[in-house]
Enzyme design. Structure first.
Site, PDB file in Angstrom:
ATOM      1  N   LYS A  45      -2.932   3.965  -3.296  1.00 17.83           N
ATOM      2  CA  LYS A  45      -3.495   5.169  -3.905  1.00 17.83           C
ATOM      3  C   LYS A  45      -2.338   6.096  -4.267  1.00 17.83           C
ATOM      4  O   LYS A  45      -1.495   6.388  -3.421  1.00 17.83           O
ATOM      5  CB  LYS A  45      -4.349   5.861  -2.840  1.00 17.83           C
ATOM      6  CG  LYS A  45      -5.657   6.404  -3.351  1.00 17.83           C
ATOM      7  CD  LYS A  45      -6.214   7.257  -2.242  1.00 17.83           C
ATOM      8  CE  LYS A  45      -7.691   7.261  -2.155  1.00 17.83           C
ATOM      9  NZ  LYS A  45      -8.191   8.055  -1.053  1.00 17.83           N
ATOM     10  N   ASP A  77       0.820  -1.206   0.000  1.00 22.22           N
ATOM     11  CA  ASP A  77       0.000   0.000   0.000  1.00 22.22           C
ATOM     12  C   ASP A  77       0.859   1.263   0.000  1.00 22.22           C
ATOM     13  O   ASP A  77       2.061   1.212   0.266  1.00 22.22           O
ATOM     14  CB  ASP A  77      -0.883   0.024   1.254  1.00 22.22           C
ATOM     15  CG  ASP A  77      -2.129  -0.827   1.069  1.00 22.22           C
ATOM     16  OD1 ASP A  77      -2.426  -1.190  -0.077  1.00 22.22           O
ATOM     17  OD2 ASP A  77      -2.795  -1.118   2.082  1.00 22.22           O
ATOM     18  N   MET A 107      -8.529   9.244   9.153  1.00 22.44           N
ATOM     19  CA  MET A 107      -9.218   9.632   7.910  1.00 22.44           C
ATOM     20  C   MET A 107     -10.251  10.740   8.178  1.00 22.44           C
ATOM     21  O   MET A 107     -11.352  10.721   7.633  1.00 22.44           O
ATOM     22  CB  MET A 107      -9.896   8.410   7.267  1.00 22.44           C
ATOM     23  CG  MET A 107      -8.880   7.369   6.818  1.00 22.44           C
ATOM     24  SD  MET A 107      -9.626   5.825   6.293  1.00 22.44           S
ATOM     25  CE  MET A 107      -9.972   5.041   7.851  1.00 22.44           C
TER      26      MET A 107
HETATM   27  C1  LIG Z   1      -6.977   3.391   5.776  1.00 23.09           C
HETATM   28  S1  LIG Z   1      -6.440   3.975   7.328  1.00 23.09           S
HETATM   29  C2  LIG Z   1      -5.300   2.694   7.743  1.00 23.09           C
HETATM   30  C3  LIG Z   1      -4.896   2.667   9.186  1.00 23.09           C
HETATM   31  C4  LIG Z   1      -3.876   1.607   9.489  1.00 23.09           C
HETATM   32  N1  LIG Z   1      -4.404   0.299   9.282  1.00 23.09           N
HETATM   33  C5  LIG Z   1      -3.316   1.711  10.893  1.00 23.09           C
HETATM   34  O1  LIG Z   1      -3.553   0.835  11.745  1.00 23.09           O
HETATM   35  O2  LIG Z   1      -2.584   2.690  11.151  1.00 23.09           O
HETATM   36  C6  LIG Z   1      -5.388   5.310   6.835  1.00 23.09           C
HETATM   37  C7  LIG Z   1      -5.413   6.457   7.838  1.00 23.09           C
HETATM   38  O3  LIG Z   1      -4.567   6.141   8.937  1.00 23.09           O
HETATM   39  C8  LIG Z   1      -3.978   7.321   9.417  1.00 23.09           C
HETATM   40  N2  LIG Z   1      -2.509   7.202   9.288  1.00 23.09           N
HETATM   41  C9  LIG Z   1      -1.834   6.129   8.870  1.00 23.09           C
HETATM   42  N3  LIG Z   1      -0.503   6.323   8.954  1.00 23.09           N
HETATM   43  C10 LIG Z   1      -0.348   7.576   9.447  1.00 23.09           C
HETATM   44  C11 LIG Z   1       0.781   8.374   9.786  1.00 23.09           C
HETATM   45  N4  LIG Z   1       2.041   7.921   9.645  1.00 23.09           N
HETATM   46  N5  LIG Z   1       0.566   9.612  10.295  1.00 23.09           N
HETATM   47  C12 LIG Z   1      -0.683  10.083  10.469  1.00 23.09           C
HETATM   48  N6  LIG Z   1      -1.782   9.385  10.172  1.00 23.09           N
HETATM   49  C13 LIG Z   1      -1.631   8.140   9.672  1.00 23.09           C
HETATM   50  C14 LIG Z   1      -4.524   8.477   8.601  1.00 23.09           C
HETATM   51  O4  LIG Z   1      -5.686   8.964   9.267  1.00 23.09           O
HETATM   52  C15 LIG Z   1      -4.883   7.770   7.310  1.00 23.09           C
HETATM   53  O5  LIG Z   1      -5.836   8.495   6.584  1.00 23.09           O
END
Ligand SMILES: C[S@@+](CC[C@H](N)C(=O)[O-])C[C@H]1O[C@@H](n2cnc3c(N)ncnc32)[C@H](O)[C@@H]1O
Length: 253
Positions: free
Chosen positions: A60, A38, A173
């Site tokens: 994406k 991803d 998100m």
């Molecule tokens: C589809 S979700 C996946 C979450 C993932 N499975 C997790 O446990 O972190 C994606 C969202 O996770 C958050 N996110 C993931 N990595 C991030 C990071 N390094 N910093 C800030 N937000 C993050 C954001 O809100 C992003 O839009």
């Protein structure tokens, strides 16, 4: 002809810092014949893959999906049948807003062996790198982790329920719904409640903004904060501890 057992391992890659991955995840990457990865994973993790492994980006890019979810599901099954071990490498933890369970469900319908390697979720690690404890004696007894944007592209109703509680609220998100989130908390007379926003947490591109429900939109505009970001709301934001730079101290050589 492939003589290997077709199997899928759904692997959590952690929140961004390359070292925030488990040993089991690295073993799975090393043993993969195909890796479907991803956008939010740290690409340096792909260095653990064998030279023969096929690496396919399915995330994406510039707002557009390289593959739709049903195409990813089909790719998992077809590559497992043709190549053997497919690793599905996902940001954070694959079972926290990661669609990991859906992919496992699909693969099982086609008789694949299926495994999961949990990951360190951004929901926890990103606030932690900014010194924000999600629970703290006297400040918070629990936390909610909520998606800001549901399948129907709406703000989750759970945000309104969480706003009524005394819990820490962590929203993923949610940047596209920030003004709605502000309204929901204002309705509960929480204009003075502390809120932090962390973009690209645990990476060298990390950006941070902190304020209250009443002024956070202004801060976001000034600091130009955007996705991917974690929103943390609650008294624990005020309990933030100032940390030394973990990058300097434990940098990967
Ligand atoms: C589809 S979700 C996946 C979450 C993932 N499975 C997790 O446990 O972190 C994606 C969202 O996770 C958050 N996110 C993931 N990595 C991030 C990071 N390094 N910093 C800030 N937000 C993050 C954001 O809100 C992003 O839009």
């Amino acid at each position: 002809m492939n003589t290997k057992v077709p199997k899928l391992t759904v692997v959590g890659a952690g929140p961004g810092d390359v070292d925030l991955i488990t040993l089991k995840a690295i073993k799975a990457i090393e043993l993969a014949d195909v890796i479907l990865y991803d956008a939010l994973i740290n690409k340096a993790l792909l260095d653990y893959a064998s030279n023969d492994a096929e690496l396919i980006f399915v995330g994406k890019r510039k707002g557009c999906y390289a593959y739709q979810q049903d195409q990813i599901n089909e790719l998992i099954v077809s590559r497992a049948k043709s190549h053997g071990h497919v690793v599905r490498l996902k940001g954070g933890d694959p079972f926290i807003f990661g669609r990991g369970a859906e992919e496992i469900d699909y693969a099982q319908q086609f008789g694949l062996e299926t495994y999961v390697v949990p990951g360190i979720s951004s929901a926890i690690a990103v606030p932690a790198y900014q010194g924000i404890p999600l629970t703290k004696r006297g400040a918070s007894e629990s936390f909610w982790v909520i998606t800001g944007t549901t399948k129907a592209h709406k703000l989750s109703n759970d945000v309104a329920l969480a706003a009524k509680s005394t819990a820490t609220v962590v929203i993923l998100m949610g940047m596209g719904k920030l003004s709605e989130i502000v309204k929901v908390f204002s309705k509960e007379n929480k204009q003075d409640t502390a809120i932090a926003i962390i973009q690209n947490g645990t990476t060298e591109y990390e950006k941070f903004g902190v304020g209250t429900i009443s002024n956070i939109e202004k801060i976001v505009a000034e600091k130009q904060l955007s996705s991917p970001a974690i929103i943390v709301i609650g008294d624990v934001v005020k309990e933030r501890v100032v940390l030394n730079s973990i990058y300097k101290e434990f940098a990967t050589a």
